[in-house]
Design a protein around this motif. Structure first.
Motif, PDB file in Angstrom:
ATOM      1  N   UNK A 181      -0.701 -36.628  41.984  1.00 20.87           N
ATOM      2  CA  UNK A 181      -0.326 -35.648  42.703  1.00 20.87           C
ATOM      3  C   UNK A 181      -0.313 -34.492  42.213  1.00 20.87           C
ATOM      4  N   UNK A 182       0.476 -34.086  41.197  1.00 25.10           N
ATOM      5  CA  UNK A 182       1.168 -32.967  40.405  1.00 25.10           C
ATOM      6  C   UNK A 182      -0.372 -31.990  40.454  1.00 25.10           C
ATOM      7  N   UNK A 183       0.147 -30.334  40.731  1.00 29.39           N
ATOM      8  CA  UNK A 183      -1.347 -30.189  39.735  1.00 29.39           C
ATOM      9  C   UNK A 183      -0.692 -29.940  37.888  1.00 29.39           C
ATOM     10  N   UNK A 184      -2.062 -30.322  37.654  1.00 37.25           N
ATOM     11  CA  UNK A 184      -2.187 -30.124  35.693  1.00 37.25           C
ATOM     12  C   UNK A 184      -1.703 -28.647  35.462  1.00 37.25           C
ATOM     13  N   UNK A 185      -0.983 -28.291  34.821  1.00 40.70           N
ATOM     14  CA  UNK A 185      -0.777 -27.016  34.179  1.00 40.70           C
ATOM     15  C   UNK A 185       0.297 -27.284  32.935  1.00 40.70           C
ATOM     16  N   UNK A 186       0.235 -26.221  31.933  1.00 38.41           N
ATOM     17  CA  UNK A 186       0.048 -25.949  30.339  1.00 38.41           C
ATOM     18  C   UNK A 186       1.897 -26.203  30.430  1.00 38.41           C
ATOM     19  N   UNK A 187       2.647 -25.927  31.782  1.00 37.18           N
ATOM     20  CA  UNK A 187       3.971 -25.622  31.751  1.00 37.18           C
ATOM     21  C   UNK A 187       4.285 -27.364  32.276  1.00 37.18           C
ATOM     22  N   UNK A 188       3.138 -28.982  32.613  1.00 40.20           N
ATOM     23  CA  UNK A 188       4.530 -29.626  32.731  1.00 40.20           C
ATOM     24  C   UNK A 188       4.140 -30.198  31.598  1.00 40.20           C
ATOM     25  N   UNK A 194      12.227 -37.773  33.419  1.00 39.52           N
ATOM     26  CA  UNK A 194      13.097 -37.459  34.290  1.00 39.52           C
ATOM     27  C   UNK A 194      12.109 -37.151  35.199  1.00 39.52           C
ATOM     28  N   UNK A 195      12.375 -35.316  34.882  1.00 36.71           N
ATOM     29  CA  UNK A 195      11.756 -33.916  36.130  1.00 36.71           C
ATOM     30  C   UNK A 195      10.482 -35.001  35.817  1.00 36.71           C
ATOM     31  N   UNK A 196       9.660 -35.466  35.109  1.00 33.71           N
ATOM     32  CA  UNK A 196       8.233 -34.684  35.043  1.00 33.71           C
ATOM     33  C   UNK A 196       8.199 -36.364  36.757  1.00 33.71           C
ATOM     34  N   UNK A 197       8.663 -37.792  36.797  1.00 32.66           N
ATOM     35  CA  UNK A 197       8.858 -38.481  37.709  1.00 32.66           C
ATOM     36  C   UNK A 197       9.051 -37.531  38.923  1.00 32.66           C
ATOM     37  N   UNK A 198       9.646 -36.065  38.713  1.00 31.82           N
ATOM     38  CA  UNK A 198      10.402 -35.802  39.972  1.00 31.82           C
ATOM     39  C   UNK A 198       9.369 -34.955  40.957  1.00 31.82           C
ATOM     40  N   UNK A 199       8.198 -34.153  40.027  1.00 34.39           N
ATOM     41  CA  UNK A 199       7.891 -33.707  40.232  1.00 34.39           C
ATOM     42  C   UNK A 199       6.267 -33.076  40.957  1.00 34.39           C
TER      43      UNK A 199
END
Length: 284
Positions: A181-188, A194-199
């Protein structure tokens, strides 16, 4: 695919295409391309004879110098990704090429830029409008393609096109999301594992807000529950969550249950990275 780095080179190509009666599609980006960008390029290739993809990290739209410094730059990887998308020309200018002298003109979009991103990033939309108008003049597109993830930016560009009578059609495509569900973004790319799992909680918050509105909750009730949901994740620092008229992007009154087309927009900091997302909901 041809790579051009000068304004004169791009203008020569677009002038030739126009004289040959070819329709031009433009996809403006800041690079670090992902599938969301590539879908825009493929759509432009289907709907036009030639496609210009610009990659330019525009300094005038960053009010945070550190954010500009850290923005991902992957020119070789981006060029490789574009090879099979239908891109005709990759335009990759330097800052000096785009801004041979400092700009003095200022855009003012009134109430449209006084909320959400405009309120939290002073000068951001002036920088966006400046660079996009330059790209419009250089590439002379018949259509220009943007993603809905930058909903307020799209609204600003549509206003600029109308006010300045640009002879082109802005085309908006839905936000492209990761499987969680995370919106694709260059900043990802800058998120730690760990943060990616919460995003994905950001999109879950928007889904929660959508369900509540469909159940006729008031704006204040939705604001309270979304804030409480995100507070369960202390890694997330919510900057704003707005419930707005989807056309004007002005916030809705707290007291009543909204109706019509409503935009749910948020921005949050996670692991030192600022992320934005939105959904547009049609309410009876």
């Amino acid at each position: 695919m041809e790579i051009l780095q000068t304004a004169a080179g791009l203008q020569a190509r677009t002038e030739g295409w126009r004289q040959n009666g070819q329709r031009i599609g433009l996809v403006p980006t800041m690079g670090a391309l992902h599938e969301g960008h590539l879908q825009l390029v493929r759509a432009a290739a289907r709907e036009n004879d030639v496609v210009v993809v610009s990659i330019f990290v525009n300094p005038t739209q960053f009010n945070n110098p550190e954010d500009f410094r850290l923005y991902p730059r992957l020119p070789e990887a981006d060029a490789t990704l574009l090879q099979d998308t239908g891109c005709t020309v990759l335009f990759a200018p330097s800052v000096e090429e785009m801004y041979p002298q400092p700009t003095v003109m200022r855009f003012d979009f009134g109430a449209l830029e006084q909320v959400m991103e405009g309120a939290h990033r002073p000068g951001h939309f002036n920088g966006v409008a400046t660079v996009v108008s330059k790209l419009f003049h250089l590439s002379r597109p018949h259509r220009a393609y943007f993603g809905q993830k930058d909903l307020q930016q799209v609204a600003v560009i549509r206003q600029m096109v109308a006010d300045l009578s640009f002879d082109l059609e802005p085309v908006t495509f839905p936000t492209v999301r990761e499987a969680d569900g995370l919106a694709m973004s260059s900043r990802n790319r800058r998120l730690s594992p760990q943060a990616r799992a919460v995003a994905p909680r950001l999109y879950q918050a928007l889904e929660l807000a959508t369900r509540l509105l469909q159940q006729h909750a008031t704006v204040a009730e939705v604001q309270q529950q979304v804030t409480a949901f995100l507070q369960q994740h202390p890694e997330i620092e919510l900057e704003y969550f707005d419930i707005s008229n989807a056309r004007t992007l002005q916030p809705l009154e707290d007291g009543a249950a909204p109706a019509g087309q409503v935009a749910l927009c948020l921005a949050a900091w996670l692991d030192g990275v600022r992320l934005i997302d939105n959904v547009v909901v049609n309410l009876a």
